[in-house]
Design a protein around this motif. Structure first.
Motif, PDB file in Angstrom:
ATOM      1  N   PHE A 273       0.871  -1.140  -0.003  1.00  0.00           N
ATOM      2  CA  PHE A 273      -0.001   0.027   0.078  1.00  0.00           C
ATOM      3  C   PHE A 273       0.942   1.311   0.081  1.00  0.00           C
ATOM      4  O   PHE A 273       0.684   1.999  -0.669  1.00  0.00           O
ATOM      5  N   GLY A 274       1.945   1.492   0.747  1.00  0.00           N
ATOM      6  CA  GLY A 274       2.771   2.551   1.068  1.00  0.00           C
ATOM      7  C   GLY A 274       3.728   2.887  -0.336  1.00  0.00           C
ATOM      8  O   GLY A 274       3.641   3.836  -0.546  1.00  0.00           O
ATOM      9  N   LYS A 275       3.870   1.573  -0.871  1.00  0.00           N
ATOM     10  CA  LYS A 275       4.892   1.754  -2.204  1.00  0.00           C
ATOM     11  C   LYS A 275       3.937   2.340  -3.162  1.00  0.00           C
ATOM     12  O   LYS A 275       4.414   3.235  -3.956  1.00  0.00           O
ATOM     13  N   LYS A 276       2.608   1.901  -3.471  1.00  0.00           N
ATOM     14  CA  LYS A 276       1.879   2.647  -4.397  1.00  0.00           C
ATOM     15  C   LYS A 276       1.576   4.057  -4.238  1.00  0.00           C
ATOM     16  O   LYS A 276       1.747   4.698  -5.260  1.00  0.00           O
ATOM     17  N   ILE A 277       1.289   4.367  -2.976  1.00  0.00           N
ATOM     18  CA  ILE A 277       0.968   5.525  -2.855  1.00  0.00           C
ATOM     19  C   ILE A 277       2.292   6.399  -3.003  1.00  0.00           C
ATOM     20  O   ILE A 277       2.189   7.751  -3.721  1.00  0.00           O
ATOM     21  N   LEU A 278       3.568   6.239  -2.749  1.00  0.00           N
ATOM     22  CA  LEU A 278       4.605   6.890  -2.755  1.00  0.00           C
ATOM     23  C   LEU A 278       5.121   6.745  -4.102  1.00  0.00           C
ATOM     24  O   LEU A 278       5.565   7.693  -4.869  1.00  0.00           O
ATOM     25  N   ARG A 279       5.026   5.951  -4.938  1.00  0.00           N
ATOM     26  CA  ARG A 279       5.409   5.928  -6.482  1.00  0.00           C
ATOM     27  C   ARG A 279       4.588   6.969  -7.318  1.00  0.00           C
ATOM     28  O   ARG A 279       5.227   7.716  -7.904  1.00  0.00           O
ATOM     29  N   ASP A 280       3.285   6.896  -6.848  1.00  0.00           N
ATOM     30  CA  ASP A 280       2.665   8.028  -7.501  1.00  0.00           C
ATOM     31  C   ASP A 280       3.091   9.355  -7.227  1.00  0.00           C
ATOM     32  O   ASP A 280       2.937  10.201  -7.939  1.00  0.00           O
ATOM     33  N   HIS A 281       3.028   9.261  -5.869  1.00  0.00           N
ATOM     34  CA  HIS A 281       3.168  10.924  -5.182  1.00  0.00           C
ATOM     35  C   HIS A 281       4.653  11.412  -5.777  1.00  0.00           C
ATOM     36  O   HIS A 281       4.837  12.691  -6.155  1.00  0.00           O
ATOM     37  N   TYR A 282       5.803  10.435  -5.766  1.00  0.00           N
ATOM     38  CA  TYR A 282       7.064  10.877  -6.043  1.00  0.00           C
ATOM     39  C   TYR A 282       7.160  11.265  -7.746  1.00  0.00           C
ATOM     40  O   TYR A 282       8.167  12.185  -8.111  1.00  0.00           O
TER      41      TYR A 282
ATOM     42  N   SER B 187      11.831  -2.431  -2.971  1.00  0.00           N
ATOM     43  CA  SER B 187      10.847  -1.339  -2.540  1.00  0.00           C
ATOM     44  C   SER B 187      11.207  -0.141  -2.980  1.00  0.00           C
ATOM     45  O   SER B 187      10.617   0.837  -3.535  1.00  0.00           O
ATOM     46  N   LEU B 188      12.463   0.619  -2.521  1.00  0.00           N
ATOM     47  CA  LEU B 188      13.036   1.644  -2.872  1.00  0.00           C
ATOM     48  C   LEU B 188      13.025   2.098  -4.293  1.00  0.00           C
ATOM     49  O   LEU B 188      12.818   3.064  -4.691  1.00  0.00           O
ATOM     50  N   ASN B 189      13.738   1.138  -5.060  1.00  0.00           N
ATOM     51  CA  ASN B 189      13.811   1.066  -6.670  1.00  0.00           C
ATOM     52  C   ASN B 189      12.399   1.475  -7.076  1.00  0.00           C
ATOM     53  O   ASN B 189      12.100   2.114  -7.980  1.00  0.00           O
ATOM     54  N   TYR B 190      11.381   0.636  -6.579  1.00  0.00           N
ATOM     55  CA  TYR B 190       9.871   0.627  -7.153  1.00  0.00           C
ATOM     56  C   TYR B 190       9.422   2.242  -7.026  1.00  0.00           C
ATOM     57  O   TYR B 190       8.587   2.667  -7.830  1.00  0.00           O
ATOM     58  N   ILE B 191       9.648   2.730  -5.755  1.00  0.00           N
ATOM     59  CA  ILE B 191       9.158   4.157  -5.661  1.00  0.00           C
ATOM     60  C   ILE B 191      10.056   5.253  -6.340  1.00  0.00           C
ATOM     61  O   ILE B 191       9.640   6.455  -6.250  1.00  0.00           O
ATOM     62  N   GLY B 192      11.092   4.792  -6.861  1.00  0.00           N
ATOM     63  CA  GLY B 192      11.836   6.010  -7.574  1.00  0.00           C
ATOM     64  C   GLY B 192      13.196   6.318  -6.738  1.00  0.00           C
ATOM     65  O   GLY B 192      13.863   7.390  -7.326  1.00  0.00           O
ATOM     66  N   LEU B 193      13.682   5.566  -5.932  1.00  0.00           N
ATOM     67  CA  LEU B 193      14.904   5.831  -5.295  1.00  0.00           C
ATOM     68  C   LEU B 193      16.219   4.732  -5.408  1.00  0.00           C
ATOM     69  O   LEU B 193      15.538   3.849  -5.753  1.00  0.00           O
ATOM     70  N   GLU B 194      17.129   5.364  -4.934  1.00  0.00           N
ATOM     71  CA  GLU B 194      18.305   4.374  -5.272  1.00  0.00           C
ATOM     72  C   GLU B 194      18.683   3.537  -3.944  1.00  0.00           C
ATOM     73  O   GLU B 194      18.141   3.937  -2.711  1.00  0.00           O
ATOM     74  N   ASP B 195      19.374   2.581  -4.163  1.00  0.00           N
ATOM     75  CA  ASP B 195      19.943   1.705  -3.101  1.00  0.00           C
ATOM     76  C   ASP B 195      21.078   2.635  -2.366  1.00  0.00           C
ATOM     77  O   ASP B 195      21.942   3.392  -2.887  1.00  0.00           O
ATOM     78  N   PRO B 196      20.692   2.950  -0.842  1.00  0.00           N
ATOM     79  CA  PRO B 196      21.586   4.209  -0.081  1.00  0.00           C
ATOM     80  C   PRO B 196      23.017   3.732  -0.416  1.00  0.00           C
ATOM     81  O   PRO B 196      23.960   4.563  -0.313  1.00  0.00           O
ATOM     82  N   LEU B 197      23.494   2.430  -0.386  1.00  0.00           N
ATOM     83  CA  LEU B 197      24.941   2.056  -0.599  1.00  0.00           C
ATOM     84  C   LEU B 197      25.334   2.654  -1.834  1.00  0.00           C
ATOM     85  O   LEU B 197      26.634   3.077  -2.184  1.00  0.00           O
ATOM     86  N   ASN B 198      24.575   2.151  -3.014  1.00  0.00           N
ATOM     87  CA  ASN B 198      24.946   2.623  -4.354  1.00  0.00           C
ATOM     88  C   ASN B 198      24.998   4.075  -4.380  1.00  0.00           C
ATOM     89  O   ASN B 198      25.830   4.683  -5.207  1.00  0.00           O
TER      90      ASN B 198
END
Length: 208
Positions: free
Chosen positions: A126-135, A192-203
């Motif tokens: 649920f959170g991933k879907k909302i954030l992906r659309d929002h981002y 999950s991070l990639n799905y919403i449009g963010l990178e792996d923090p280590l990378n």
């Protein structure tokens, strides 16, 4: 006990999130209904954890790190609350519960854990879907701020799960059981991070 304290903190954060959205006059029937449903889920989980602890263990207070993170989530903007709670905290909860359930001998306890894990997984989605659309609506600068928050949460929360994280970063091996848990955390978190449009923090840091 920390799972109980985390879910209790989650209830407070979700209630704060709901109020923040109302103050900003944000209306989304799906999001609002899902928030109400998740608040009920987390309250139910708290009841289950309380019975499990009362019947099988002894109570320990919330640790300092868990308490601090719950407060940060509660005081954040609604979309930052989503990122910390739905993507990070819920992924962590699912991983911890799965890791714990593997060696449980009590059928009733394992059954309760399985049901809670299903709830938590649904909340992550649920959170991933909302954030992906929002981002998708954010500017590059705003998205960079979300990335910086994700980096902070990763290093401050996940790395604090094991105080030896620094040694791992410089090449000193952790015990196999700790490595396995952290690898499972990353296996669930990074997609999950990639799905919403963010990178792996280590990378992200290695690339900068």
């Amino acid at each position: 006990c920390q799972l109980f304290h985390g879910d209790y903190g989650g209830v407070k954060a979700l209630e704060s999130m709901r109020e923040n959205r109302k103050k900003e006059n944000l209306q989304d029937e799906y999001c609002d209904a899902a928030l109400d449903h998740q608040i009920l889920d987390e309250k139910k989980h708290c009841t289950v954890w309380k019975k499990i602890i009362d019947d099988n263990f002894e109570w320990f207070p919330v640790n300092e790190h868990m308490s601090g993170w719950c407060q940060v989530i509660q005081d954040s903007a609604w979309d930052d609350q989503f990122l910390q709670l739905q993507v990070f905290a819920e992924n962590l909860a699912v991983t911890a519960q799965h890791d714990w359930s593997k060696n449980l001998k009590y059928h009733d306890l394992k059954d309760s854990l399985d049901k809670i894990m299903r709830d938590e997984s649904n909340n992550v989605n649920f959170g991933k879907k909302i954030l992906r659309d929002h981002y998708k609506e954010l500017s590059p600068q705003e998205l960079k701020q979300k990335q910086e928050l994700a980096n902070w949460v990763y290093f401050d929360v996940y790395c604090n799960l094991n105080q030896n994280w620094f040694w791992e970063r410089i090449g000193y091996p952790l015990p196999p059981e700790d490595q396995g848990f952290m690898q499972e955390v990353r296996r669930k978190l990074i997609p999950s991070l990639n799905y919403i449009g963010l990178e792996d923090p280590l990378n992200f840091y290695d690339g900068k």
